[in-house]
Scaffold this motif. Sequence first.
Motif, mmCIF file in Angstrom:
data_model
loop_
_atom_site.group_PDB
_atom_site.id
_atom_site.type_symbol
_atom_site.label_atom_id
_atom_site.label_comp_id
_atom_site.label_asym_id
_atom_site.label_seq_id
_atom_site.Cartn_x
_atom_site.Cartn_y
_atom_site.Cartn_z
ATOM 1 N N GLY A 102 0.850 -1.189 0.000
ATOM 2 C CA GLY A 102 0.000 0.000 0.000
ATOM 3 C C GLY A 102 0.883 1.235 0.000
ATOM 4 N N ILE A 103 0.446 2.252 -0.727
ATOM 5 C CA ILE A 103 1.277 3.447 -0.876
ATOM 6 C C ILE A 103 0.760 4.600 -0.026
ATOM 7 C CG2 ILE A 103 2.030 5.226 -2.491
ATOM 8 C CD1 ILE A 103 3.445 2.754 -3.112
ATOM 9 N N SER A 104 -0.574 4.775 0.043
ATOM 10 C CA SER A 104 -1.089 6.015 0.632
ATOM 11 C C SER A 104 -0.827 6.116 2.134
ATOM 12 C CB SER A 104 -2.587 6.169 0.335
ATOM 13 O OG SER A 104 -3.324 5.146 0.946
ATOM 14 N N SER A 105 -0.556 4.998 2.814
ATOM 15 C CA SER A 105 -0.208 5.077 4.240
ATOM 16 C C SER A 105 1.004 5.966 4.461
ATOM 17 C CB SER A 105 0.127 3.691 4.791
ATOM 18 O OG SER A 105 -0.855 2.774 4.450
ATOM 19 N N GLY A 124 -9.601 4.323 3.549
ATOM 20 C CA GLY A 124 -8.704 3.342 4.155
ATOM 21 C C GLY A 124 -7.741 2.695 3.177
ATOM 22 N N GLY A 125 -7.448 3.363 2.060
ATOM 23 C CA GLY A 125 -6.477 2.802 1.130
ATOM 24 C C GLY A 125 -6.669 3.373 -0.257
ATOM 25 N N CYS A 126 -5.674 3.165 -1.112
ATOM 26 C CA CYS A 126 -5.757 3.698 -2.475
ATOM 27 C C CYS A 126 -5.788 2.549 -3.475
ATOM 28 C CB CYS A 126 -4.604 4.663 -2.738
ATOM 29 S SG CYS A 126 -2.964 3.901 -2.624
ATOM 30 N N THR A 127 -5.341 2.791 -4.664
ATOM 31 C CA THR A 127 -5.382 1.772 -5.711
ATOM 32 C C THR A 127 -4.562 0.538 -5.327
ATOM 33 O OG1 THR A 127 -5.125 3.752 -7.041
ATOM 34 C CG2 THR A 127 -5.524 1.729 -8.220
ATOM 35 N N ALA A 180 -3.406 10.386 -11.551
ATOM 36 C CA ALA A 180 -2.426 9.600 -10.799
ATOM 37 C C ALA A 180 -2.966 9.256 -9.426
ATOM 38 C CB ALA A 180 -1.130 10.381 -10.644
ATOM 39 N N CYS A 181 -2.644 8.059 -8.959
ATOM 40 C CA CYS A 181 -2.906 7.717 -7.569
ATOM 41 C C CYS A 181 -1.578 7.909 -6.821
ATOM 42 C CB CYS A 181 -3.493 6.310 -7.474
ATOM 43 S SG CYS A 181 -2.801 5.129 -8.625
ATOM 44 N N PRO A 182 -1.524 7.626 -5.520
ATOM 45 C CA PRO A 182 -0.322 8.007 -4.779
ATOM 46 C C PRO A 182 1.008 7.447 -5.339
ATOM 47 C CG PRO A 182 -2.102 7.636 -3.255
ATOM 48 C CD PRO A 182 -2.621 7.239 -4.603
#
Lengths: 186, 138
Positions: free
Chosen positions: A34-37, A145-148, B99-101
């Motif tokens: 996961g990236i957005s964390s 609670g999360g992204c792609t 774009a996503c993160p």
Amino acid sequence: MFDWLTQPWPWYVAGPIIGLIIPLLLYMGNKQFGISSSLRHTCAACMPGNIPFFQYDWKSEGMWNLIFVLGVLIGGFLGGYIFQNPEPIALSAATIADLQGLGLTDFSGLVPSEVFSWSNLGSAQGLLVMVLGGFLVGFGARYAGGCTSGHAISGISNLQLASVTAAVSFFIGGLIVTHLIFPLIF
Amino acid sequence: MNYIKYLMTGVLFGFVLTKAEVISWFRIQEMFRFQDIHMYGVIGSAVLVGMISIQIIKRFKLKDKEGNPISIPPKDFTTKKRYIIGGILFGFGWAFTGACPGPLFALLGSGLTIFVVPILAALAGTWVYGATRESLPH
């Protein structure tokens, strides 16, 4: 011989490699892809204030994730700068026609230079696309609670209904902006 | 150094995202306009490989490098609003920025310095969520 480094990669090469990152991280240290964390960890590290959501040990929980994201940035440097594809992206003709209809003319880079430039930042369009867009990526990812990567890829891989719901919602949001908002701001 | 493996995995992820043009605003537009299989192929095959990997890990109760059992905590689905409202808001941002993160960081790395703006805005969005979450419907 090293053409593959500068050539674009087909989906059936890229997708499976991305999928394998899930078990790789689990094997390396029981880490969830996961990236957005990383955005939350950065807030917790730099400007936690008195906000309970940012009061936790970001070093033990998130240092690996921040370093992983630093790697993504380096990967972008290698793939998009050092081994940059000299050709424009082979977009479908229909997409090029649609975007020309919105007034775009430069299809040479990864992103439209007419939109993503420092000189366009002050315009209403630039503010919406870059500032509001970025804000919603961060706000929405934490809200959901999360992204792609966390929901659409690793959550669905783990057969989570929450992630399917989130991914469908991501898509609905994207369709609304593409088909209803973009005609108004371009 | 314990973190080198995560750095290298991140480099691999960023490199693949860039080579497959997943970080391209144009490719995201193509996806939201249903005009090419490319993005669906990337996401679909990533999910397929991820799904098979996780099933193998669970079926054979595989352990991580240190010998600890691999555990993947389930996502809470007793509340649904957050996934729908937060998800749609995220989707707005995904289409605006293209774009996503992950791609935001890869784009900055590729030399497009302007992407520092959406990254800072995403940090602001994360912070505002943290500050207001008690009053948001979940």
